[in-house]
Motif scaffolding. Sequence first.
Motif, PDB file in Angstrom:
ATOM      1  N   LEU A   1     -46.309  72.406  58.436  1.00 45.83           N
ATOM      2  CA  LEU A   1     -44.881  72.281  58.164  1.00 45.83           C
ATOM      3  C   LEU A   1     -44.277  73.668  58.182  1.00 45.83           C
TER       4      LEU A   1
ATOM      5  N   SER B   1     -40.875  75.966  57.581  1.00 43.91           N
ATOM      6  CA  SER B   1     -39.538  75.942  56.988  1.00 43.91           C
ATOM      7  C   SER B   1     -39.001  77.362  56.933  1.00 43.91           C
TER       8      SER B   1
ATOM      9  N   VAL C   1     -52.055  69.381  60.105  1.00 43.39           N
ATOM     10  CA  VAL C   1     -50.616  69.232  60.273  1.00 43.39           C
ATOM     11  C   VAL C   1     -49.946  70.404  59.568  1.00 43.39           C
TER      12      VAL C   1
END
Length: 79
Positions: free
Chosen positions: A15, A17, A13
């Motif tokens: 992420l 940003s 997974v």
Amino acid sequence: AEPAQKNAKTGRVFLFSSESVNEGHPDKLCDQVSDAVLDTCLTEDPKSKVACETVTKDNMVMVAGEITTQAKIDYDKVV
């Protein structure tokens, strides 16, 4: 049974940003100064290695980091 490596790759997974600031924010000025230092170094010495950050507070601008270059930089002029 599937190999453990294959299972590990599909189970990741990530992420993502990013930072976003409005026009006139000090970070925009700092990015421009850092870019100008890099451009100046590379113009005079294409083999330059530049890892610099710029910070600002009130009436002060500070360029910090590591710069390896044969270029002679007038930082007051660049900033």
